[in-house]
Write a protein that holds these residues in place. Structure first.
Motif, PDB file in Angstrom:
ATOM      1  N   PRO A 154       0.803  -1.222   0.000  1.00  0.00           N
ATOM      2  CA  PRO A 154       0.000   0.000   0.000  1.00  0.00           C
ATOM      3  C   PRO A 154       0.836   1.273   0.000  1.00  0.00           C
ATOM      4  N   HIS A 173      -5.041   4.891  -7.533  1.00  0.00           N
ATOM      5  CA  HIS A 173      -6.137   3.914  -7.628  1.00  0.00           C
ATOM      6  C   HIS A 173      -6.284   3.424  -9.063  1.00  0.00           C
ATOM      7  N   TYR A 177      -2.767   0.635  -7.428  1.00  0.00           N
ATOM      8  CA  TYR A 177      -2.163   0.639  -6.095  1.00  0.00           C
ATOM      9  C   TYR A 177      -3.252   0.586  -5.020  1.00  0.00           C
ATOM     10  N   LYS A 178      -2.971  -0.098  -3.920  1.00  0.00           N
ATOM     11  CA  LYS A 178      -3.807   0.020  -2.731  1.00  0.00           C
ATOM     12  C   LYS A 178      -3.388   1.297  -2.015  1.00  0.00           C
ATOM     13  N   ASP A 198      -8.506   3.151  -0.162  1.00  0.00           N
ATOM     14  CA  ASP A 198      -8.960   1.863   0.373  1.00  0.00           C
ATOM     15  C   ASP A 198      -9.123   1.923   1.886  1.00  0.00           C
TER      16      ASP A 198
END
Length: 332
Positions: A154, A173, A177-178, A198
């Motif tokens: 993340p 996003h 990617y988190k 997230d």
């Protein structure tokens, strides 16, 4: 051909230590060799503009002055071989709106070296939704993506409801990617999740993390927009060989850190300078913003205003009460 004799501008004047903003009619400027006159379609409101409009001498030394560090529009007069009349161009950063008159006006004069051709697939309005904030976010994502991939873990983004943070979240996003957003505003949690976060962490909780030289590694990387303790804790919480970009210091320009995150974990800290970023990289970032980085939620992050509404929005920005992007429509 333009037949106007004057044009409207948001003008800030100094009177015995007080700074007063009004809409003024100004005479057209003379162009020197290598300069362009642009009919502005849109500008955008940034924190530097708010500081300039309220007399911050660290941003703008001399008044009267027209703020606006962003502008997009059409060239109506050119004394440069680089551009032609009717070319559509973006101008961000350099000295625009700081110690030279900026984009809060119907027309602006700039050196041709400051201008980037508006890419295909990007409207003028979209260019200003991005503006300097989006361009800075783009640079941050570009540098981060050179070091960290989506599968690495993340990415934490500070100042997430602001201009740079919100655009960064949307791009990350989109790229898979988190993301973890840090914000000081509980009221913006839903907004942040809608644009790509997230997970959302409250700023006060992140600031209260342990004061040890190294913290439990939680993130593959980070995009920091505020500096200070937040940046310290991002760095201390980054995975081995991770990377963190920094582009702001509204919390503090100082860091109270050991070298342990850099030596024991190999973390990289990457500074982002949007003001004097080289032109070849500017063109690369704008090309990406026009295509694969143009997020589906771009229009969700924007409020559109006129010159007459600028004063009110500047005061809200200084109080930290704006979210996303605020653009100024000069077409009406």
């Amino acid at each position: 051909m333009n037949t106007q004799s004057t044009y409207k501008a948001f003008r800030v004047e100094e009177n015995e230590g007080n700074y007063i903003s009004t809409i003024k009619e100004l005479d057209f400027p003379e162009l020197s060799e290598g300069e362009l006159l642009i009919k502005v379609s849109y500008s955008s409101l940034n924190y530097k503009d708010a500081l300039s409009a309220t007399g911050n001498k660290g941003v703008t030394r001399n008044f009267p002055h027209t703020p606006g560090i962003d502008a997009v529009g059409t060239i109506v007069s050119s004394k440069s071989s680089k551009f032609n009349i009717s070319d559509e161009v973006i101008v961000t950063s350099y000295d625009l709106g700081m110690n030279t008159d900026g984009g809060f006006a119907e027309y602006v004069k700039v050196p041709a070296d400051w201008a980037v051709k508006l890419p295909q697939n990007l409207s003028m309005k979209e260019a200003m939704i991005f503006g300097t904030a989006g361009f800075t976010a783009g640079m941050s994502v570009l540098r981060l993506s050179e070091n960290v991939q989506p599968e690495d873990g993340p990415i934490v983004v500070s100042g997430a409801s602001g201009g740079v943070g919100s655009v960064s979240l949307g791009i990350l996003h989109q790229l898979g990617y988190k993301t973890v957003a840090i914000t000081g505003k509980e009221s913006e949690i839903e907004f942040l999740k809608n644009i790509g976060a997230d997970e959302v962490i409250m700023r006060e909780d992140f600031e209260k993390m342990d004061q040890k030289p190294l913290l439990k590694p939680l993130y593959a990387g980070g995009i920091d927009t505020v500096g200070g303790v937040i940046l310290e804790n991002i760095i201390k919480s980054t995975f081995p060989m991770g990377a963190v970009t920094c582009c702001g210091n509204v919390a503090s320009p100082k860091l109270d850190l050991t070298v342990f995150p850099f030596i024991l974990r190999g973390v990289s800290l990457i500074g982002i300078d949007s003001q004097n970023y080289p032109m070849k990289y500017r063109e690369k970032v704008w090309a990406k913003l026009a295509k694969e980085w143009k997020t589906q939620t771009l229009a969700d992050t924007v409020t559109e205003i006129t010159l007459d509404e600028l004063d009110e929005k500047i005061q809200l920005m200084l109080k930290g009460q704006l979210k996303g992007r605020t653009i100024v429509n000069l077409l009406h």
